[in-house]
Motif scaffolding. Structure first.
Motif, short mmCIF file in Angstrom:
data_model
loop_
_atom_site.label_atom_id
_atom_site.label_comp_id
_atom_site.label_asym_id
_atom_site.label_seq_id
_atom_site.Cartn_x
_atom_site.Cartn_y
_atom_site.Cartn_z
N PHE A 43 -3.33 -9.36 8.06
CA PHE A 43 -3.70 -8.92 7.13
C PHE A 43 -4.15 -10.13 5.80
CE2 PHE A 43 -5.13 -7.01 3.33
CZ PHE A 43 -6.34 -5.75 3.35
N ASP A 76 0.83 -1.87 0.12
CA ASP A 76 0.28 -0.44 0.18
C ASP A 76 0.97 1.60 0.13
OD1 ASP A 76 -2.56 -0.16 0.16
OD2 ASP A 76 -3.33 -0.90 2.01
N TYR A 97 -8.39 -4.01 -1.46
CA TYR A 97 -7.62 -5.97 -1.67
C TYR A 97 -9.36 -6.93 -2.16
CZ TYR A 97 -2.94 -5.09 -1.10
OH TYR A 97 -1.17 -4.70 -0.85
N GLY A 148 -3.59 -3.10 3.94
CA GLY A 148 -4.84 -3.09 4.11
C GLY A 148 -4.92 -1.74 4.89
N LYS A 188 -7.00 -12.48 4.51
CA LYS A 188 -7.50 -12.30 3.08
C LYS A 188 -7.78 -13.57 2.21
CE LYS A 188 -9.36 -8.20 3.23
NZ LYS A 188 -10.98 -7.91 3.43
N SER A 219 0.84 -6.42 8.32
CA SER A 219 0.40 -6.69 6.70
C SER A 219 0.50 -7.91 6.21
CB SER A 219 1.84 -5.74 6.00
OG SER A 219 1.73 -4.57 6.42
#
Length: 296
Positions: A284, A213, A250, A244, A288, A281
């Motif tokens: 996250f 990001d 995402y 995120g 996902k 990260s």
């Protein structure tokens, strides 16, 4: 189910320039992230001696990790043929390095966006060089991956194929089973393009991904454009942020990747503010991946 690797974005200078960090230290940090692998960069100081390659691979594998991807930056758009020939030699060397480490994917780039270069000239130069490397990569069992890149840490000019239309033209110009796309959504944003639009144009060619990001610490994209050429490395106003927490969607990204059957490596480009940020990260992304590939 896609696998997750980590890249030492915060430690590039220490690992590639002044040697104040050893790869073993990075591996130890990465092993605590709960990821599947570590992406390598061809400029790591300890990788400059090929006799080190087998022991480095053993270090990584002893921690239950893999080395799936090699990040390197050939400059194929230089107008001088002898310069490009040298870049081809370097790319073949990096393919050797990737194979020796047990890697499956080795990055290629187009090259620098030199002011005198037309789009047609640049696409042809880059495509011709990539085609020259492909038989060698295929013999080694390595797939070459073209990234929609912003700018190498040590380049003067941004990526020639930074913009979506140029990138897609180059992807279309190379048709080979050992060639694919390394998709980076943040780089599309920095190029002024829609990351989801780019993904939908190339998703059938995506074989790896950089998860990141980005954000600007000050100013606008127009300010970034004014300072990105003529100075080595990244513009100072540009930062990697926690995955995120930035501008990338995402959910849309993983919806499209799942739709086309993506089942490969996602490498984290994050952690510039410390290993704790990289760990967040990683968590996250793991959540996902489990959400979008629940039955894998």
């Amino acid at each position: 189910m896609p696998k997750i690797a980590a890249f030492p974005k915060a430690y590039m200078h220490a690992l590639c320039k002044d040697g104040t960090m050893k790869l073993a230290e990075w591996f130890q940090l990465a092993s605590g992230l709960g990821v599947d692998g570590v992406e390598f960069y061809a400029g790591f100081l300890e990788m400059q001696d090929p006799s080190n390659w087998p022991s480095i691979r053993m270090q990584v594998e002893s921690m239950g990790l893999q080395i799936p991807m090699m990040c390197c930056s050939p400059d194929f758009t230089h107008p001088d043929a002898s310069f490009r020939s040298h870049e081809l030699e370097k790319q073949r060397y990096w393919i050797d390095m990737t194979a020796a480490l047990g890697g499956q994917y080795c990055r290629v780039l187009s090259g620098q966006r030199r002011p005198e270069l037309t789009t047609q000239e640049g696409v042809k130069l880059a495509a011709d060089c990539i085609y020259e490397c492909l038989p060698y990569a295929q013999d080694q069992g390595v797939t070459l991956i073209l990234e929609n890149h912003y700018k190498d840490d040590f380049w003067e000019y941004p990526e020639f194929a930074q913009k979506m239309d140029v990138f897609c033209a180059l992807v279309d110009a190379v048709d080979h089973p050992n060639f694919g796309v390394n998709y980076d959504p943040s780089n599309a944003y920095i190029a002024g393009d829609d990351p989801i639009e780019l993904l939908k144009r190339v998703s059938h060619r995506v074989v790896t991904m950089h998860a990141s990001d980005r954000y600007l610490i000050e100013g606008t994209l127009e300010d970034l454009r004014r300072e990105e050429s003529g100075a080595a490395g990244y513009a100072k106003r540009l930062r990697h942020g926690e995955i995120g927490k930035g501008l990338n969607d995402y959910d849309q990204i993983f919806t499209e990747l799942k739709r086309v059957g993506f089942d490969s490596w996602i490498s984290i480009e994050d952690g510039v503010d410390g290993i704790e940020q990289l760990a967040r990260s990683a968590e996250f992304l793991k959540k996902k991946v489990a959400q979008y590939w629940p039955d894998s």
